[in-house]
Structure formats: structure tokens, C-alpha cells
Write a protein that holds these residues in place. Sequence first.
Motif, PDB file in Angstrom:
ATOM      1  N   UNK A 111       0.833  -1.208   0.000  1.00 12.77           N
ATOM      2  CA  UNK A 111       0.000   0.000   0.000  1.00 12.77           C
ATOM      3  C   UNK A 111       0.867   1.258   0.000  1.00 12.77           C
ATOM      4  N   UNK A 112       0.753   2.010  -1.085  1.00 13.64           N
ATOM      5  CA  UNK A 112       1.441   3.297  -1.214  1.00 13.64           C
ATOM      6  C   UNK A 112       0.428   4.407  -0.986  1.00 13.64           C
ATOM      7  N   UNK A 113       0.651   5.200   0.061  1.00 12.24           N
ATOM      8  CA  UNK A 113      -0.238   6.327   0.367  1.00 12.24           C
ATOM      9  C   UNK A 113       0.623   7.562   0.621  1.00 12.24           C
ATOM     10  N   UNK A 114       0.692   8.478  -0.337  1.00 15.73           N
ATOM     11  CA  UNK A 114       1.574   9.650  -0.206  1.00 15.73           C
ATOM     12  C   UNK A 114       1.013  10.724   0.715  1.00 15.73           C
ATOM     13  N   UNK A 115       0.839  10.368   1.988  1.00 14.10           N
ATOM     14  CA  UNK A 115       0.346  11.355   2.942  1.00 14.10           C
ATOM     15  C   UNK A 115       1.425  12.415   3.180  1.00 14.10           C
ATOM     16  N   UNK A 116       1.008  13.647   3.460  1.00 15.65           N
ATOM     17  CA  UNK A 116       1.985  14.725   3.644  1.00 15.65           C
ATOM     18  C   UNK A 116       2.697  14.620   4.995  1.00 15.65           C
ATOM     19  N   UNK A 117       4.013  14.778   4.997  1.00 18.56           N
ATOM     20  CA  UNK A 117       4.778  14.784   6.235  1.00 18.56           C
ATOM     21  C   UNK A 117       5.147  13.392   6.709  1.00 18.56           C
ATOM     22  N   UNK A 118       5.517  13.311   7.991  1.00 12.46           N
ATOM     23  CA  UNK A 118       5.993  12.065   8.587  1.00 12.46           C
ATOM     24  C   UNK A 118       4.836  11.207   9.082  1.00 12.46           C
ATOM     25  N   UNK A 119       5.163   9.950   9.432  1.00 16.51           N
ATOM     26  CA  UNK A 119       4.149   9.062  10.020  1.00 16.51           C
ATOM     27  C   UNK A 119       3.614   9.667  11.311  1.00 16.51           C
ATOM     28  N   UNK A 120       4.500  10.173  12.139  1.00 14.29           N
ATOM     29  CA  UNK A 120       4.089  10.771  13.414  1.00 14.29           C
ATOM     30  C   UNK A 120       3.162  11.954  13.169  1.00 14.29           C
ATOM     31  N   UNK A 121       3.492  12.764  12.173  1.00 14.41           N
ATOM     32  CA  UNK A 121       2.690  13.941  11.850  1.00 14.41           C
ATOM     33  C   UNK A 121       1.283  13.549  11.408  1.00 14.41           C
ATOM     34  N   UNK A 122       1.199  12.560  10.529  1.00 16.45           N
ATOM     35  CA  UNK A 122      -0.121  12.193   9.991  1.00 16.45           C
ATOM     36  C   UNK A 122      -0.983  11.549  11.069  1.00 16.45           C
ATOM     37  N   UNK A 123      -0.387  10.779  11.966  1.00 17.00           N
ATOM     38  CA  UNK A 123      -1.148  10.150  13.051  1.00 17.00           C
ATOM     39  C   UNK A 123      -1.637  11.203  14.054  1.00 17.00           C
ATOM     40  N   UNK A 124      -0.774  12.151  14.375  1.00 14.07           N
ATOM     41  CA  UNK A 124      -1.130  13.160  15.384  1.00 14.07           C
ATOM     42  C   UNK A 124      -2.096  14.215  14.855  1.00 14.07           C
ATOM     43  N   UNK A 125      -2.080  14.464  13.545  1.00  7.65           N
ATOM     44  CA  UNK A 125      -2.846  15.572  12.993  1.00  7.65           C
ATOM     45  C   UNK A 125      -4.107  15.156  12.232  1.00  7.65           C
ATOM     46  N   UNK A 126      -4.394  13.848  12.194  1.00  9.00           N
ATOM     47  CA  UNK A 126      -5.649  13.379  11.604  1.00  9.00           C
ATOM     48  C   UNK A 126      -6.600  13.060  12.746  1.00  9.00           C
ATOM     49  N   UNK A 127      -7.783  13.623  12.726  1.00 11.42           N
ATOM     50  CA  UNK A 127      -8.712  13.473  13.852  1.00 11.42           C
ATOM     51  C   UNK A 127      -9.082  12.020  14.107  1.00 11.42           C
ATOM     52  N   UNK A 128      -9.382  11.294  13.036  1.00 10.16           N
ATOM     53  CA  UNK A 128      -9.841   9.914  13.189  1.00 10.16           C
ATOM     54  C   UNK A 128      -9.051   8.997  12.257  1.00 10.16           C
TER      55      UNK A 128
END
Length: 384
Positions: free
Chosen positions: A316-333
Motif C-alpha cells: 500500500x502506497x499512500x503519499x500522505x503529507x509529512x511524517x508518520x508521526x505527523x499524519x497520526x497526530x494531525x488526523x482526527x480519526x
Amino acid sequence: MITFALYDSKDIQLAKIIYKLSPQRVKILALDFYKKDQYKYKYKRKYLKKEFSNEQIVDLQNYFSKNDFYHVKSYIAYKWIMLRTKVHLTRGLDLYVIKPSKRIKYRIICINRIFYTRLNLCLPYFLKKKINFKIMFSGRNWLNPQMVNNWELMDGIDDSLLIQNMDKVNYVDILGCTREILDDIGINNIKEEFGIPKNKKIALFSFRKAGNGFSFFKSDSEYMDSVRSNLELLKTNGYFIICRRRVDPKDIDFYKVKKSPNIDTSKIKHLIDLEINHNEGFPSAIYKLLYISELLYLSDQSGIASVEAALMKCPVYCPFPGSKKNIINNTDYISPPIKDMINKNLIFNKISTENIKGYKDTIDIFLDNWFETNKERFWKELYS
């Protein structure tokens, strides 16, 4: 009589695999009527609704034996069928809406917590009335507080009542058996079915922007910029791109109301080699496409990564912006299995040989925790 309640198009694959593999005959009930829940809870009321398109009903009628398929168009018809039912299989929503009978054995194939979040409110009623029921999760992580943290449950509610009644819980999966069925069909036969070149590496493009709070992107424009640039990247890397959108009537209505980019492919159409949006046949088209794909391009958060792609072991390739930590902390759900996949680098935002190899080396560990696939044990638990 054994019945299975089908009320959501996403569960057609589950209905078909149960029908095909069950050692006992199962009648499939396509529930296609409107009914408000009978519990009158203080929380927002829930409903059974008309969910199926005409094309889906035709597909179901063509797949199942005429004597084993019921297109249930009213609550009265549902109740009449239930009078003859001894074991009722369901994902759970019909039991949240319509109060169950003490006479019937209910086996709730929860898989994940989507319908359990509603059934959790019904547990006191089920236990008080001594309803014969079992809830079957696909894997143990769905009741692991460190992993789920009361995911999707309402404020002030937790899993404590269910945990106190663990005799009502099983962990076992059947969807994972889809891969064995596809092994018998073979990659080349599937490519021929869809008219896909046999000498191309394939990327399945999941074209769906997640809703507010779930999306990895701040705006539609940021999402579409990502889609365009990443489709160009995949084309440059020699991938044959298959686009898949959800185009059920309710999805199209949602796209229109939200003015979602999913409604319009005109700006990226030149980057797509093939678009397949139906999910007919068996195994369902989405499983077949993931089985033959070298990569799932996940354009935004979606359960396809942690269910269908994981079971088909498709990287699974998902080009989310920023780091893994960033995407986990900044996505509400973020759903617990998606978060687990990001942490394990099973969802990666850079295409590399190392990331793809890491996926293949680690996916079985993920599946062991979230999908305890065991055909023999599934039927034993279902019918006991």
C-alpha cells in the motif's frame, strides 16, 4: 433454516463466500426496505435503508440459487422469514434496528467494530432477554484496549460489559479464504477477464477522498494536487493504472452534496488506463484487482488498505503529507488497523524496493493480529 442478512453492498463478498463455502445451506436475505430502530435510545436513531442498485440486485439474483435468495422489500416480509429461521447470520445492523427473538440463534459476524459500536448499546437488552447470540471479531486486536482505545464507541461507553461476557465472543475470520480461491483462478485468467495486459505491472488507484476528520489532506485542492502528481509518478515508473471509485447511488449522492472531487475524473482521465467501478462476480472485483496488482495507490485514508489489500497482501502506497508521526497526530480519526499499518510501515508514502519488500515481510504479522482466518473453526463457531 439458516439465513444471512445482507444490507450493505460492501458485504456482498462476505455473503457470497459464506454461501459458497458453508457446509450447511444458507438463505441470503437482501434487506432493501426502510425501518427505524425499535429501541428508542436517547442517541441518534438508526435505520435500515434501501441500499442496493438495480445492477447489484441483478448480480445477486444471478449468483445465488433462486431458492436461496430473497429480495426482502418490507419489514413484514423480513418478520415472516424470521419465523422460519433457526440460525441467523448478520453483520449486526438489523439486530440494532429490529429486536431479536429468543427462539433464534444469532451469529454476529462483526469483523471490525463498525456495527459493534451500535450493538454495544443493545448488549444490556440481549443479556436481559437471554438472547442466544455470539459476536465474531476477525481478530483479537478488536478488543485490545491498547490498540482500539474504545474506537467508535460513544462517550462514557466502553467494552467492559462485553468483556464480562466473553463466552459471547469469538475471534475468527473467513474473508481471508478469498486468496485461496484466487490462487486457483490464477493471475493471467483474471487479467484476461478484465482485458488487462499481461506484461504490465499494475497499480490499483483508490480514488476516494475521505470525509472531514478522516482525510489526510486539508482541502480538496491539496488532495487533487497529490492525486495528479502521484498518478504521473506511477505512469513514469511504468505502472498500468486501474482506477476504482465507489459509485453506489448513496456514494454519488454524497459526492454531489459534499462537492467531492470523486465525482469528476476529467482532469486525471488521461493518466488512467482503465476504470473498473463495479464489484460484481465472485470473488468480487476489488479482491481480484488487488490480487493481480503490484501496488495499491491509496489516495487517502480508506479501509480498503486494512481489509481487502491486507488480505490480498498487496503493498500500500499512500503519499500522505509529512511524517508518520505527523499524519497520526494531525488526523482526527484514524482507524486502529490503519494506524497499526502506518506504524509498521505497511502503509508507506514513498515507493521503493525496500518499502515493498518490508511490506511483504511484515504483512503476515499484521494479519495474525487482525484476521484469524480459519475456515474449519469459522464454521464450528458459527453453527455451535
